[in-house]
Design a protein around this motif. Sequence first.
Motif, PDB file in Angstrom:
ATOM      1  N   ALA A  47       0.846  -1.205   0.000  1.00  0.00           N
ATOM      2  CA  ALA A  47       0.000   0.000   0.000  1.00  0.00           C
ATOM      3  C   ALA A  47       0.877   1.248   0.000  1.00  0.00           C
ATOM      4  O   ALA A  47       0.615   2.214  -0.721  1.00  0.00           O
ATOM      5  CB  ALA A  47      -0.912  -0.008   1.219  1.00  0.00           C
ATOM      6  N   GLY A  48       1.928   1.214   0.804  1.00  0.00           N
ATOM      7  CA  GLY A  48       2.778   2.399   0.952  1.00  0.00           C
ATOM      8  C   GLY A  48       3.477   2.776  -0.345  1.00  0.00           C
ATOM      9  O   GLY A  48       3.583   3.968  -0.685  1.00  0.00           O
ATOM     10  N   ILE A  49       3.952   1.804  -1.059  1.00  0.00           N
ATOM     11  CA  ILE A  49       4.729   2.128  -2.254  1.00  0.00           C
ATOM     12  C   ILE A  49       3.851   2.797  -3.313  1.00  0.00           C
ATOM     13  O   ILE A  49       4.336   3.611  -4.115  1.00  0.00           O
ATOM     14  CB  ILE A  49       5.450   0.855  -2.799  1.00  0.00           C
ATOM     15  N   LYS A  50       2.557   2.509  -3.280  1.00  0.00           N
ATOM     16  CA  LYS A  50       1.652   3.180  -4.232  1.00  0.00           C
ATOM     17  C   LYS A  50       1.641   4.696  -4.023  1.00  0.00           C
ATOM     18  O   LYS A  50       1.514   5.458  -4.979  1.00  0.00           O
ATOM     19  CB  LYS A  50       0.224   2.652  -4.051  1.00  0.00           C
ATOM     20  N   PRO A  58      -1.662  -1.571  -8.879  1.00  0.00           N
ATOM     21  CA  PRO A  58      -0.590  -2.352  -8.244  1.00  0.00           C
ATOM     22  C   PRO A  58       0.805  -1.843  -8.581  1.00  0.00           C
ATOM     23  O   PRO A  58       1.041  -1.372  -9.693  1.00  0.00           O
ATOM     24  CB  PRO A  58      -0.771  -3.752  -8.830  1.00  0.00           C
ATOM     25  N   VAL A  59       1.670  -1.930  -7.609  1.00  0.00           N
ATOM     26  CA  VAL A  59       3.107  -1.763  -7.856  1.00  0.00           C
ATOM     27  C   VAL A  59       3.749  -3.096  -7.498  1.00  0.00           C
ATOM     28  O   VAL A  59       3.577  -3.591  -6.377  1.00  0.00           O
ATOM     29  CB  VAL A  59       3.724  -0.641  -6.992  1.00  0.00           C
ATOM     30  N   ILE A  60       4.444  -3.658  -8.436  1.00  0.00           N
ATOM     31  CA  ILE A  60       5.037  -4.980  -8.240  1.00  0.00           C
ATOM     32  C   ILE A  60       6.486  -4.809  -7.798  1.00  0.00           C
ATOM     33  O   ILE A  60       7.214  -3.978  -8.345  1.00  0.00           O
ATOM     34  CB  ILE A  60       4.950  -5.791  -9.553  1.00  0.00           C
ATOM     35  N   ILE A  61       6.862  -5.582  -6.799  1.00  0.00           N
ATOM     36  CA  ILE A  61       8.208  -5.466  -6.231  1.00  0.00           C
ATOM     37  C   ILE A  61       8.978  -6.746  -6.519  1.00  0.00           C
ATOM     38  O   ILE A  61       8.566  -7.827  -6.095  1.00  0.00           O
ATOM     39  CB  ILE A  61       8.138  -5.245  -4.707  1.00  0.00           C
ATOM     40  N   PHE A  62      10.058  -6.618  -7.232  1.00  0.00           N
ATOM     41  CA  PHE A  62      10.888  -7.790  -7.536  1.00  0.00           C
ATOM     42  C   PHE A  62      12.160  -7.791  -6.697  1.00  0.00           C
ATOM     43  O   PHE A  62      12.758  -6.729  -6.488  1.00  0.00           O
ATOM     44  CB  PHE A  62      11.317  -7.790  -9.006  1.00  0.00           C
ATOM     45  N   HIS A 184       2.303   8.573 -11.557  1.00  0.00           N
ATOM     46  CA  HIS A 184       2.015   7.473 -12.479  1.00  0.00           C
ATOM     47  C   HIS A 184       0.592   7.559 -13.027  1.00  0.00           C
ATOM     48  O   HIS A 184       0.381   7.464 -14.245  1.00  0.00           O
ATOM     49  CB  HIS A 184       2.222   6.140 -11.747  1.00  0.00           C
ATOM     50  N   ASP A 185      -0.378   7.732 -12.175  1.00  0.00           N
ATOM     51  CA  ASP A 185      -1.761   7.739 -12.637  1.00  0.00           C
ATOM     52  C   ASP A 185      -2.097   9.025 -13.386  1.00  0.00           C
ATOM     53  O   ASP A 185      -2.581   8.989 -14.522  1.00  0.00           O
ATOM     54  CB  ASP A 185      -2.731   7.589 -11.446  1.00  0.00           C
ATOM     55  N   GLU A 186      -1.842  10.147 -12.737  1.00  0.00           N
ATOM     56  CA  GLU A 186      -2.264  11.426 -13.310  1.00  0.00           C
ATOM     57  C   GLU A 186      -1.621  11.683 -14.668  1.00  0.00           C
ATOM     58  O   GLU A 186      -2.237  12.275 -15.542  1.00  0.00           O
ATOM     59  CB  GLU A 186      -1.884  12.550 -12.328  1.00  0.00           C
ATOM     60  N   TRP A 187      -0.389  11.223 -14.829  1.00  0.00           N
ATOM     61  CA  TRP A 187       0.309  11.474 -16.079  1.00  0.00           C
ATOM     62  C   TRP A 187       0.072  10.365 -17.117  1.00  0.00           C
ATOM     63  O   TRP A 187       0.684  10.368 -18.180  1.00  0.00           O
ATOM     64  CB  TRP A 187       1.815  11.653 -15.827  1.00  0.00           C
ATOM     65  N   GLY A 188      -0.769   9.433 -16.770  1.00  0.00           N
ATOM     66  CA  GLY A 188      -1.157   8.431 -17.752  1.00  0.00           C
ATOM     67  C   GLY A 188      -0.030   7.527 -18.213  1.00  0.00           C
ATOM     68  O   GLY A 188       0.071   7.167 -19.390  1.00  0.00           O
ATOM     69  N   VAL A 189       0.826   7.175 -17.302  1.00  0.00           N
ATOM     70  CA  VAL A 189       1.907   6.259 -17.655  1.00  0.00           C
ATOM     71  C   VAL A 189       1.380   4.827 -17.523  1.00  0.00           C
ATOM     72  O   VAL A 189       0.620   4.520 -16.600  1.00  0.00           O
ATOM     73  CB  VAL A 189       3.135   6.474 -16.758  1.00  0.00           C
ATOM     74  N   ASP A 190       1.769   3.978 -18.449  1.00  0.00           N
ATOM     75  CA  ASP A 190       1.299   2.597 -18.367  1.00  0.00           C
ATOM     76  C   ASP A 190       2.206   1.719 -17.515  1.00  0.00           C
ATOM     77  O   ASP A 190       1.736   0.888 -16.757  1.00  0.00           O
ATOM     78  CB  ASP A 190       1.175   2.003 -19.778  1.00  0.00           C
ATOM     79  N   ILE A 191       3.467   1.896 -17.686  1.00  0.00           N
ATOM     80  CA  ILE A 191       4.412   1.071 -16.924  1.00  0.00           C
ATOM     81  C   ILE A 191       5.530   1.972 -16.416  1.00  0.00           C
ATOM     82  O   ILE A 191       6.243   2.590 -17.206  1.00  0.00           O
ATOM     83  CB  ILE A 191       5.013  -0.056 -17.798  1.00  0.00           C
ATOM     84  N   THR A 192       5.645   2.029 -15.101  1.00  0.00           N
ATOM     85  CA  THR A 192       6.729   2.807 -14.497  1.00  0.00           C
ATOM     86  C   THR A 192       7.686   1.849 -13.798  1.00  0.00           C
ATOM     87  O   THR A 192       7.268   1.026 -12.989  1.00  0.00           O
ATOM     88  CB  THR A 192       6.200   3.807 -13.458  1.00  0.00           C
ATOM     89  N   MET A 234       2.156 -12.199  -9.256  1.00  0.00           N
ATOM     90  CA  MET A 234       2.529 -11.191  -8.257  1.00  0.00           C
ATOM     91  C   MET A 234       1.278 -10.444  -7.786  1.00  0.00           C
ATOM     92  O   MET A 234       1.019 -10.319  -6.589  1.00  0.00           O
ATOM     93  CB  MET A 234       3.513 -10.189  -8.873  1.00  0.00           C
ATOM     94  N   ILE A 235       0.533  -9.926  -8.729  1.00  0.00           N
ATOM     95  CA  ILE A 235      -0.650  -9.131  -8.384  1.00  0.00           C
ATOM     96  C   ILE A 235      -1.634  -9.981  -7.580  1.00  0.00           C
ATOM     97  O   ILE A 235      -2.198  -9.524  -6.578  1.00  0.00           O
ATOM     98  CB  ILE A 235      -1.294  -8.567  -9.667  1.00  0.00           C
ATOM     99  N   GLU A 236      -1.782 -11.212  -8.003  1.00  0.00           N
ATOM    100  CA  GLU A 236      -2.734 -12.099  -7.330  1.00  0.00           C
ATOM    101  C   GLU A 236      -2.307 -12.374  -5.884  1.00  0.00           C
ATOM    102  O   GLU A 236      -3.103 -12.248  -4.952  1.00  0.00           O
ATOM    103  CB  GLU A 236      -2.803 -13.410  -8.124  1.00  0.00           C
ATOM    104  N   GLN A 237      -1.047 -12.719  -5.715  1.00  0.00           N
ATOM    105  CA  GLN A 237      -0.612 -13.062  -4.357  1.00  0.00           C
ATOM    106  C   GLN A 237      -0.397 -11.819  -3.496  1.00  0.00           C
ATOM    107  O   GLN A 237      -0.622 -11.846  -2.292  1.00  0.00           O
ATOM    108  CB  GLN A 237       0.655 -13.924  -4.414  1.00  0.00           C
ATOM    109  N   ASN A 238       0.051 -10.748  -4.114  1.00  0.00           N
ATOM    110  CA  ASN A 238       0.237  -9.494  -3.360  1.00  0.00           C
ATOM    111  C   ASN A 238      -1.063  -9.041  -2.708  1.00  0.00           C
ATOM    112  O   ASN A 238      -1.057  -8.408  -1.655  1.00  0.00           O
ATOM    113  CB  ASN A 238       0.761  -8.378  -4.280  1.00  0.00           C
ATOM    114  N   ALA A 239      -2.173  -9.354  -3.346  1.00  0.00           N
ATOM    115  CA  ALA A 239      -3.466  -8.955  -2.769  1.00  0.00           C
ATOM    116  C   ALA A 239      -3.651  -9.563  -1.385  1.00  0.00           C
ATOM    117  O   ALA A 239      -4.369  -9.020  -0.543  1.00  0.00           O
ATOM    118  CB  ALA A 239      -4.601  -9.383  -3.697  1.00  0.00           C
TER     119      ALA A 239
END
Lengths: 391, 391, 391, 391
Positions: A47-50, A58-62, A184-192, A234-239
């Motif tokens: 949640a924090g990284i968002k 989602p923000v995915i962390i590798f 990321h959202d406001e500027w309409g970026v797809d992948i950051t 990632m997205i599935e398990q991160n939830a």
Amino acid sequence: MGFHSGRHFLQIPGPTNVPDRVLRAINSPTIDHRGPEFVELGLDILAGIKTIFKTSNPVIIFPASGTGAWESALVNVLQAGDKVLMCETGHFSTLWTRLAERLGIDVEVIAGDWRRGADPDKIQERLMADAGGAIKAVCVVHNETSTGSLSRIKDIRGAIDRSDHPALYMVDTISSLASVDYRHDEWGVDITVSGSQKGLMLPPGLSFVAVSDRAIQVSETGGMPRSYWRWDEMIEQNAKGVFPYTPATNLLYGLKESIAMLHEEGLDNVFARHARHGEATRRAVTAWGLDNLCVSPDEFSPVLTTVMVPDGSDADALRKLILDKFDMSLGTGLGKVAGKVFRIGHLGHFNDLMLAGTLSGVEMGLRLFGMDNAKGGVDVALEYLAGQAAA
Amino acid sequence: MGFHSGRHFLQIPGPTNVPDRVLRAINSPTIDHRGPEFVELGLDILAGIKTIFKTSNPVIIFPASGTGAWESALVNVLQAGDKVLMCETGHFSTLWTRLAERLGIDVEVIAGDWRRGADPDKIQERLMADAGGAIKAVCVVHNETSTGSLSRIKDIRGAIDRSDHPALYMVDTISSLASVDYRHDEWGVDITVSGSQKGLMLPPGLSFVAVSDRAIQVSETGGMPRSYWRWDEMIEQNAKGVFPYTPATNLLYGLKESIAMLHEEGLDNVFARHARHGEATRRAVTAWGLDNLCVSPDEFSPVLTTVMVPDGSDADALRKLILDKFDMSLGTGLGKVAGKVFRIGHLGHFNDLMLAGTLSGVEMGLRLFGMDNAKGGVDVALEYLAGQAAA
Amino acid sequence: MGFHSGRHFLQIPGPTNVPDRVLRAINSPTIDHRGPEFVELGLDILAGIKTIFKTSNPVIIFPASGTGAWESALVNVLQAGDKVLMCETGHFSTLWTRLAERLGIDVEVIAGDWRRGADPDKIQERLMADAGGAIKAVCVVHNETSTGSLSRIKDIRGAIDRSDHPALYMVDTISSLASVDYRHDEWGVDITVSGSQKGLMLPPGLSFVAVSDRAIQVSETGGMPRSYWRWDEMIEQNAKGVFPYTPATNLLYGLKESIAMLHEEGLDNVFARHARHGEATRRAVTAWGLDNLCVSPDEFSPVLTTVMVPDGSDADALRKLILDKFDMSLGTGLGKVAGKVFRIGHLGHFNDLMLAGTLSGVEMGLRLFGMDNAKGGVDVALEYLAGQAAA
Amino acid sequence: MGFHSGRHFLQIPGPTNVPDRVLRAINSPTIDHRGPEFVELGLDILAGIKTIFKTSNPVIIFPASGTGAWESALVNVLQAGDKVLMCETGHFSTLWTRLAERLGIDVEVIAGDWRRGADPDKIQERLMADAGGAIKAVCVVHNETSTGSLSRIKDIRGAIDRSDHPALYMVDTISSLASVDYRHDEWGVDITVSGSQKGLMLPPGLSFVAVSDRAIQVSETGGMPRSYWRWDEMIEQNAKGVFPYTPATNLLYGLKESIAMLHEEGLDNVFARHARHGEATRRAVTAWGLDNLCVSPDEFSPVLTTVMVPDGSDADALRKLILDKFDMSLGTGLGKVAGKVFRIGHLGHFNDLMLAGTLSGVEMGLRLFGMDNAKGGVDVALEYLAGQAAA
């Protein structure tokens, strides 16, 4: 190495000086990454990284370096043979290009002179010429770490919009995130894409990918054969607060602390601080009679300043002298500017007096290096910083 | 989480209890990964890690979890459509299979019942039937972390040799390295994969690939499109003590310390200790009237013991009870044995009294769980351990 | 406290910036202070600390602050009613005087103006007048932490010798040890007192007493009723590597590390570094148009510089401003110079760039405080430091 | 020392196993002990420590070991020649006696056999015989660390009250505080002495003195010549969050953390845990066929258990064997029980599985030592602990 008293000045543009609060957090016992205590941590940092990327997606962390995030960005939405548009801003945009090519992607590069950010007009022009929509993605480095030029991410979004082109928009914020405003959202970026060891003030070892709904959709049916860098699991398990494979738990402890620190300071204050230090540094550079590699004032980086040494001088010899005499690490010139520039990092866990020490080290180094006129830089920086502090 | 006094018992089969020496090493300031101080560190650990794999060839270190090393092993020497032989030993061999399939590899699985190691005879049989050499690699998990069965790596090498088959030999030692004797060179393994958070006693975040000359040769002309997981640049830059992209510097500090600790104890002593703890644990399990999932005595794991709970019992409820009451994390049943087993990790930074505490926690947990006959396990373990200590 | 980014500049004249190496050492598990592992540690540090005091006699380590060492020095060799000669050099000599008086000692003070070290001639004069030998001890503060004046310990020994007086010679090196050359044996000091949190770069909590043979002899039959501060049991048990009561074990880990660091740098290099930083600071002070409280050039302290603010200015308001704006702690004026001076600590784990940051903070603070002419101090300091680095 | 894998079991009755949370807190940069950040810390811990002593009066914190607190208790309220009543409970009451005698105090000892706490009846009897009020203080050790006997502090208060005697009541809680219920105010204790390295879970280096109003009054006009151990300046400056001389700042960071941990667990839970572990240990001792030195059931210590070895056995040889074979430190026999007993510490940062490991180490050690009948102790302890966990 000889013995050096006092703290090393790590003034490369990343990895940055890790706060002792973060180091202490990392210094906690590793826990079961499938147990309830981890779940609390996982949900917390995810949640924090968002809030740092300014996204509700989602923000995915590798467990990886930033390079891995570049790869993840590409393999989830592109296929071999797909065309992408890369904007040459410096060494790192070039490395990203090479990485894409190695994955079989057809990269078209908008050439650049390494002295400014990516040009929105050229991007718009190229996209408008691509009536068939062959270009699948536009890739831009927000802060080009090799040159100290910032690309105008919001303006480039405008350029894409104006060209009415469906290309995905990918942005590398490895050295800008948490140092320069980014939305990321406001500027309409797809992948950051980002990494841990710059504005996030962590040791290297974590990389991040923020994704838009559209990027997720494309990844669901597209992308290359992939496993480690997949988003879906990632997205599935991160939830649920966990990860599909073992995360870098101790670095995540540090991430929790660094997110907390950024909010304690306030993101806007963080950005203002970096801007102030960038300005102070540039004034010093000017006073020394040297040139900033970046020539575009509205694209000066608040993160680092790349300083050109006079023709015939070896910037790496200067760096070595400063390291030997003053125990300060500066960034080397990369790629085609190797030997011609050095880079001063002024990002991350940093303050006015650390900057004063940094600029003092450069100024003394220049003097020892024979540049007798390289004076007064610290003085003008202090005058500026004092003025800012008074305000 | 409620407050727990005292040290948590992290008895999952990894991540393991990180020694405070290693945590302190990690807790050092991050340095410039291109500076001379790093070069010293890099050369030191790159030489040191070879002694752990028992190889004179390169060992490549990725900022990644062990899953990444699996991927690196495959993408450097195989192409989409290539056939590999995977030996099903449990959940992790199955995950490796799935990973390979996601990369487009044609995986043929030698089925197993999850209660023993990979069968050298079956491997030999299959390879001898592959006269055309369609099988490009044989993949075996040395210590199957989901079951506690060890595969006989040296014997499987013999089987491959007897079948006179050119397949590359890939071994996953993620949970065996530095806990069980392993000899990359002597046993003729081409690619050995490992991770940091088990016998190496580090937090997760580093993965390793040891390569044979032949594996390197194959990679030079073969492999899939790849970038992050490439070996060539790693090997080239590692020779100079540096890495092609930012390494996980602070975890490397820990690696230096853990290698030092392993040699201070002596690898043979490390292996004997793990063997002793495995034997003590199995004796306790027998005393409790429970069964080891592994049924093959010469393949019992010294790293973990997977205990079957009686039909109708929920192993995860037992684990939860033990976590709540005694602050000990045990490993969950994975894949097809979920809920039917729990796993006791007895690896890494561990000793007799920590094992006694661990077994005591299990024994008390069994009692609270209603298994009134689960007695005497600690007693027989202590008797055995005392006898060993006397020797 | 508001959030401050970057490292705090702790530029009080102690406690000093503790090196992260020392903090990590302290961060080790506490061990049995009567077990064999402790004995190794104890013998090691007890031998090591002698090299710092330059003595072959015992150095006693108390779990206490430096104030405790003052008390130990007195109670082991003096009795209530005994006369001692104290040399007023500033606030700390005054505190030592008060402490002695509280213990019933008859203190005669050679008055001073707080702007120089103790005067050997006056001491000689007074001792020569004491034909009956009423004076039992001469007490001098080597580096007066409240003023930045150094007393000439060797010269004072000469003065005592010339007066042919049997008084014991006691020296407080709390803020000079390991920053300024000091020779307990060669200079014939009987009792040297010190503390951990200055040149030894440790957190506060350890204090030290080095003793001559004669001091030991006197203590054997003399001294006041005492227990905690006794030397006899300490010396006896220290010979076996242990302590009569529980030592501050974790701080001793730090002491081992700090002794190692001092020898890695080389004591002479340590002293030269402090001297260089003192000189650079004084040049800055002069450039700012301000006065050093110390007026005696051969007694300028290499450890700290005490700067007088103009009449009518409140030095503490300046300090507060610098703390608020630049996150730097400077030393307050103590005793009779409260409000009139501030103190810049330039000791311990320190280097040129940290000093440059420090002086920059002062210079900017002076400017913000309205001293518009306070310029150029950093500049002259850099010029001097660069020159030194070139040499 | 040879290499030992895994965590050392530090089962002496103090110093205890320091929680990693506390070590990390201590591992923070030292700050200016006169600055505003310290004031926050100071006020926080000075308020917090009162909740541990259960007093609303000042608790004074010295940079010193517990021995220093003994001395402070005496020198502030007594004068040379004053008579005090000491209750002999073991080695530490004897050391306190010796300390008092060294300070010139006339100590009358109520003899004890080291196998029980102080006897309220004997104290009452003695005080009633002291019609002239010659006895100025009654000194009792709450938990005698050398024997594992607890004195009944509340009952002794009753005895003093019944004798209607004005003696001050001094209690040493060095090894009981934060492990056994203690109520400075409610129980009418005048001076309570304690230390950091036991129930407070800190490294050694801090000592504490809690004082009643009456003790403060007595100290204002009475006491011996003193300085370091004075209360008046401490109380005065502590009110503002600071200390009259440099405090052991980093240990104070740890204290803040340990107070927080004690309240997170809840003091009553802390006490119940210690009681449970004491009971489990005693059951094991009985099962081994050995005797507890303490023979008085309502005075059994929840902090440690002192175990008598059979005549002719050398308890220290047993301890050495256990240290060598199982890397566990046990407490040695002190004073007149040297060689005849060993002590098992079960206090501080501790839990059921750590206790199980501890008892396992003792049981195996006894077996290796030739006590073949020393069986079943762990078994009965586990049965008891499991029963308690079920409840």
